[in-house]
Enzyme design. Sequence first.
Site, PDB file in Angstrom:
ATOM      1  N   TYR A  84     -48.888   6.148  25.149  1.00  0.00           N
ATOM      2  CA  TYR A  84     -48.737   6.550  23.749  1.00  0.00           C
ATOM      3  C   TYR A  84     -48.609   5.286  22.921  1.00  0.00           C
ATOM      4  CZ  TYR A  84     -46.681   8.662  19.516  1.00  0.00           C
ATOM      5  OH  TYR A  84     -46.423   9.065  18.231  1.00  0.00           O
ATOM      6  N   ASP A 179     -49.107  -3.312  24.188  1.00  0.00           N
ATOM      7  CA  ASP A 179     -48.216  -2.558  23.314  1.00  0.00           C
ATOM      8  C   ASP A 179     -46.807  -2.671  23.898  1.00  0.00           C
ATOM      9  OD1 ASP A 179     -46.754  -0.831  21.836  1.00  0.00           O
ATOM     10  OD2 ASP A 179     -48.085   0.898  22.064  1.00  0.00           O
ATOM     11  N   LYS A 207     -39.232  -0.637  17.679  1.00  0.00           N
ATOM     12  CA  LYS A 207     -37.937  -0.329  18.292  1.00  0.00           C
ATOM     13  C   LYS A 207     -36.939  -1.498  18.197  1.00  0.00           C
ATOM     14  CE  LYS A 207     -40.146   3.093  21.249  1.00  0.00           C
ATOM     15  NZ  LYS A 207     -39.781   4.421  20.817  1.00  0.00           N
TER      16      LYS A 207
HETATM   17  N1  PMP Z   1     -46.128   2.360  21.161  1.00  0.00           N
HETATM   18  C1  PMP Z   1     -45.270   2.694  22.131  1.00  0.00           C
HETATM   19  C2  PMP Z   1     -45.419   2.077  23.487  1.00  0.00           C
HETATM   20  C3  PMP Z   1     -44.229   3.587  21.860  1.00  0.00           C
HETATM   21  O1  PMP Z   1     -43.371   3.910  22.842  1.00  0.00           O
HETATM   22  C4  PMP Z   1     -44.100   4.134  20.567  1.00  0.00           C
HETATM   23  C5  PMP Z   1     -42.994   5.102  20.210  1.00  0.00           C
HETATM   24  N2  PMP Z   1     -42.381   5.760  21.222  1.00  0.00           N
HETATM   25  C6  PMP Z   1     -45.016   3.750  19.596  1.00  0.00           C
HETATM   26  C7  PMP Z   1     -46.020   2.854  19.924  1.00  0.00           C
HETATM   27  C8  PMP Z   1     -44.937   4.279  18.199  1.00  0.00           C
HETATM   28  O2  PMP Z   1     -43.845   3.743  17.544  1.00  0.00           O
HETATM   29  P1  PMP Z   1     -43.200   4.508  16.282  1.00  0.00           P
HETATM   30  O3  PMP Z   1     -42.602   5.771  16.802  1.00  0.00           O
HETATM   31  O4  PMP Z   1     -42.198   3.529  15.747  1.00  0.00           O
HETATM   32  O5  PMP Z   1     -44.297   4.752  15.314  1.00  0.00           O
END
Ligand code: PMP
Length: 372
Positions: A84, A179, A207
């Site tokens: 994700y 990511d 995060k």
């Molecule tokens: N990339 C990864 C690996 C994530 O775990 C997340 C959120 N869980 C996101 C992108 C998206 O981040 P946000 O919820 O701050 O938009």
Amino acid sequence: MGPLILGHAHVTVTEALREAIADGTSFGAPTEREVEMAELVRQMAPSVQMLRMVNSGTEATLSAVRLARGATGRPKIVKMEGCYHGHGDSLLAKAGSGVATLGLPDSPGVTPATAADTLTVPYNDAVAAEVALAANPGQVAAIIVEPVAGNMGCVPPAEGYLARLRELATAHGALLIFDEVMTGFRVAPGGAQQLYGVRPDLTTFGKIIGGGLPVGAYGGRRDLMEQIAPSGPVYQAGTLSGNPLAMAAGLATLRILASRPEIYEHLEERSAMLAEGLLAAAAEAGVAATVNRVGSMMTLFFQPGPVTDYASAKRSDAARFARFFHAMLGLGHYLPPSQYECLFMSAAHSKADVAATIAAAKQAMEAVAAGR
Ligand code: PMP
């Protein structure tokens, strides 16, 4: 979901916020804290030669993908099933996290034309990535990957997998995007790229970098980052990006992490204790389970395992997970509400907290075994 590696309302972070709020909350221009933040991130993760702040992990990944497309002049991206990367249109194909939890195949609202530019391959399968690249010569702008997957539950990279993706990207003229929204500053001060010794071209953060406030960031090779407006033609901007409050909370958090390596030792020790305790609780109750863990991120899967990709993650018994989740909640322990999310240890969790969680898990596993 992982931002609070220091726990709720850490005194230093709260104090930094109090100071920042008195200085003003929005200027529409970079502030000193933003520069300090970029310098610290560069120290912690040296592949990040330049950094651009945004407001969420989603913004970070969709901006990094746009940059990859702009810099290479190529349309397609390769992403891994069950990873994700936020809710940007081109990244929602076969996505993990809530998309997986709710059993949505791909999201309505994403046009077929957009979806056609996303090639999905199984996680931990470098041959599949190679085949996708070879079948689309000169078309793939980037491979984007969670270097430790956290959104199909925790799935570590197989030995050599990330290094192979690095080689493949280079050989095919594509960029490698890590990511690190989840793994950044968590699995090591310099994230998964430090832990596994693989250097991506671009990295996305979220995060922890915001210390609990809404922050994302993307960065990497200077020659690529210089292509972003205003120094280059790839457009991306944001009124509240680099917001002083967000920078204050993030900077206070990162400074603590950068200066206190023992935090990572404590996280490792308590996380190992929790993982062992959860497995033992399942075994005692006769419930088939396996735990995947990298440092302070882990998932207890309700199946014998091994879980190495999205297909194997989906073999978990979601009904048993739901019973476990609700039993734990009844006992006062609020777990991530999906089989496809990670548990995150924070520096605020004491050994006593972990012991109490394990004790509750023993009771909850009995409820699972009894089908209650
Ligand atoms: N990339 C990864 C690996 C994530 O775990 C997340 C959120 N869980 C996101 C992108 C998206 O981040 P946000 O919820 O701050 O938009």
